[in-house]
Design a protein around this motif. Structure first.
Motif, mmCIF file in Angstrom:
data_model
loop_
_atom_site.group_PDB
_atom_site.id
_atom_site.type_symbol
_atom_site.label_atom_id
_atom_site.label_comp_id
_atom_site.label_asym_id
_atom_site.label_seq_id
_atom_site.Cartn_x
_atom_site.Cartn_y
_atom_site.Cartn_z
ATOM 1 N N PRO A 197 5.090 13.411 -4.530
ATOM 2 C CA PRO A 197 3.911 12.763 -5.133
ATOM 3 C C PRO A 197 4.083 11.253 -5.245
ATOM 4 O O PRO A 197 5.174 10.762 -5.557
ATOM 5 C CB PRO A 197 3.800 13.402 -6.513
ATOM 6 N N VAL A 198 3.010 10.544 -4.986
ATOM 7 C CA VAL A 198 3.044 9.072 -4.949
ATOM 8 C C VAL A 198 2.927 8.505 -6.364
ATOM 9 O O VAL A 198 2.113 8.947 -7.167
ATOM 10 C CB VAL A 198 1.863 8.572 -4.077
ATOM 11 N N THR A 199 3.735 7.479 -6.636
ATOM 12 C CA THR A 199 3.644 6.795 -7.941
ATOM 13 C C THR A 199 3.063 5.385 -7.800
ATOM 14 O O THR A 199 2.618 4.785 -8.766
ATOM 15 C CB THR A 199 5.036 6.697 -8.596
ATOM 16 N N TYR A 200 3.105 4.838 -6.577
ATOM 17 C CA TYR A 200 2.556 3.493 -6.342
ATOM 18 C C TYR A 200 2.157 3.411 -4.874
ATOM 19 O O TYR A 200 2.897 3.884 -3.998
ATOM 20 C CB TYR A 200 3.610 2.415 -6.649
ATOM 21 N N LEU A 201 0.995 2.815 -4.604
ATOM 22 C CA LEU A 201 0.542 2.722 -3.212
ATOM 23 C C LEU A 201 -0.113 1.371 -2.951
ATOM 24 O O LEU A 201 -0.939 0.909 -3.762
ATOM 25 C CB LEU A 201 -0.474 3.847 -2.943
ATOM 26 N N ARG A 202 0.280 0.751 -1.836
ATOM 27 C CA ARG A 202 -0.330 -0.534 -1.455
ATOM 28 C C ARG A 202 -0.590 -0.537 0.051
ATOM 29 O O ARG A 202 0.308 -0.212 0.841
ATOM 30 C CB ARG A 202 0.614 -1.700 -1.799
ATOM 31 N N ARG A 203 -1.821 -0.891 0.451
ATOM 32 C CA ARG A 203 -2.084 -1.043 1.896
ATOM 33 C C ARG A 203 -1.610 -2.428 2.296
ATOM 34 O O ARG A 203 -2.069 -3.424 1.727
ATOM 35 C CB ARG A 203 -3.569 -0.867 2.194
ATOM 36 N N VAL A 204 -0.736 -2.491 3.290
ATOM 37 C CA VAL A 204 -0.166 -3.788 3.666
ATOM 38 C C VAL A 204 -0.750 -4.344 4.952
ATOM 39 O O VAL A 204 -0.697 -5.557 5.174
ATOM 40 C CB VAL A 204 1.389 -3.739 3.758
ATOM 41 N N SER A 205 -1.309 -3.473 5.804
ATOM 42 C CA SER A 205 -1.938 -4.029 6.998
ATOM 43 C C SER A 205 -2.993 -3.084 7.552
ATOM 44 O O SER A 205 -3.006 -1.880 7.245
ATOM 45 C CB SER A 205 -0.899 -4.369 8.083
ATOM 46 N N GLU A 206 -3.841 -3.658 8.377
ATOM 47 C CA GLU A 206 -4.915 -2.904 9.028
ATOM 48 C C GLU A 206 -5.069 -3.524 10.408
ATOM 49 O O GLU A 206 -5.404 -4.707 10.520
ATOM 50 C CB GLU A 206 -6.183 -3.040 8.189
ATOM 51 N N GLY A 207 -4.830 -2.754 11.452
ATOM 52 C CA GLY A 207 -4.836 -3.340 12.792
ATOM 53 C C GLY A 207 -3.808 -4.459 12.870
ATOM 54 O O GLY A 207 -2.694 -4.324 12.386
ATOM 55 N N HIS A 208 -4.227 -5.586 13.427
ATOM 56 C CA HIS A 208 -3.314 -6.721 13.578
ATOM 57 C C HIS A 208 -3.190 -7.544 12.299
ATOM 58 O O HIS A 208 -2.430 -8.502 12.242
ATOM 59 C CB HIS A 208 -3.818 -7.660 14.675
ATOM 60 N N LEU A 209 -4.011 -7.205 11.339
ATOM 61 C CA LEU A 209 -4.136 -8.064 10.155
ATOM 62 C C LEU A 209 -3.215 -7.583 9.039
ATOM 63 O O LEU A 209 -3.233 -6.411 8.689
ATOM 64 C CB LEU A 209 -5.587 -7.967 9.690
ATOM 65 N N ASP A 210 -2.408 -8.492 8.482
ATOM 66 C CA ASP A 210 -1.658 -8.066 7.302
ATOM 67 C C ASP A 210 -1.919 -8.976 6.109
ATOM 68 O O ASP A 210 -2.471 -10.062 6.256
ATOM 69 C CB ASP A 210 -0.179 -7.818 7.601
#
Ligand code: URA
Length: 234
Positions: A197-210
């Motif tokens: 189970p996840v306790t912390y989540l962050r999206r760091v990039s999408e396609g070429h973009l971070d």
């Protein structure tokens, strides 16, 4: 027929407030005549509207990237919670950008906005293979079997099958996950299905973009080439 100030704000010329001053200053013409009031009705299909002598074109496309903090819902309107729209600076509001996909209330990280529906569709469609990378903190430790299960396509607890994804363990309780689709709570459910189970989540990039060093809660404008790489023309 449409109000002149509405037409101009939708075309991305300026905010309604600034337009009022511009019209008063005689900088706007409609079919060659100087406009006098922002309320003036114009036929948006035929009128030649110019600002400082330049013909106004269609609404400018805008792409924004927000470093979303936890505690905001991805919605344009919510009766209870603060929404991500509250973090969009005034200077962009009249362009009417909307979120591209969603991040959960408790998830941080990269969230795109645009007023270009086709672009949003392209970014979200699984067949476009736009990979989204997440940094997750979770219970347990991911191992080789988990990596293989992600690569094969995780079967979620409710029986739904995910497309092949990438799991990159980063040591005890930490992993990077890459997915190219956006099911509800997907990353949390994928890791939970493997007993982590996840306790912390962050999206760091999408396609070429971070996210780069964009501070939490801040927005910046993105150029189309940043999404697809320099070689691809939109
Ligand atoms: N997966 C999740 O579980 N949550 C998000 O916000 C995004 C992807």
């Amino acid at each position: 027929m449409q109000r002149l100030d509405k037409l101009l704000s939708e075309a991305g010329v300026a905010s309604r407030k600034d337009l009022k001053a511009m019209i008063k200053a005689g900088r706007v013409t409609v079919d060659g005549q100087t406009a006098r009031t922002p309320e003036m009705k114009v036929d948006e299909t035929t009128a030649r509207v110019c600002v400082d002598g330049r013909l106004v074109g269609r609404q400018r496309t805008v792409i924004l990237m927000l470093h979303k903090p936890a505690g905001y819902v991805t919605s344009t309107d919510d009766p209870r919670d603060q929404t991500v729209m509250e973090l969009i600076p005034d200077q962009y509001r009249y362009l009417k950008p909307v979120p591209v996909g969603r991040l959960d209330k408790e998830t941080e990280g990269l969230l795109l906005f645009t007023n270009d529906g086709q672009l949003a569709h392209r970014l979200l469609a699984p067949r476009s293979r736009v990979w989204k990378r997440y940094y997750a903190e979770h219970e347990g430790q991911a191992g080789q079997e988990d990596v293989e299960a992600f690569a094969a396509g995780i079967l979620l607890r409710d029986g739904e099958r995910c497309l092949p994804a990438r799991l990159m363990p980063q040591g005890p309780g930490r992993s990077l996950v890459e997915v190219c689709e956006g099911k509800y709570h997907q990353v949390r459910r994928m890791l939970a299905s493997r007993g982590m189970p996840v306790t912390y989540l962050r999206r760091v990039s999408e396609g070429h973009l971070d996210l780069g060093d964009l501070p939490l809660g801040q927005v910046r404008e993105v150029e189309p080439w940043e999404l697809w790489g320099e070689t691809e023309i939109l």
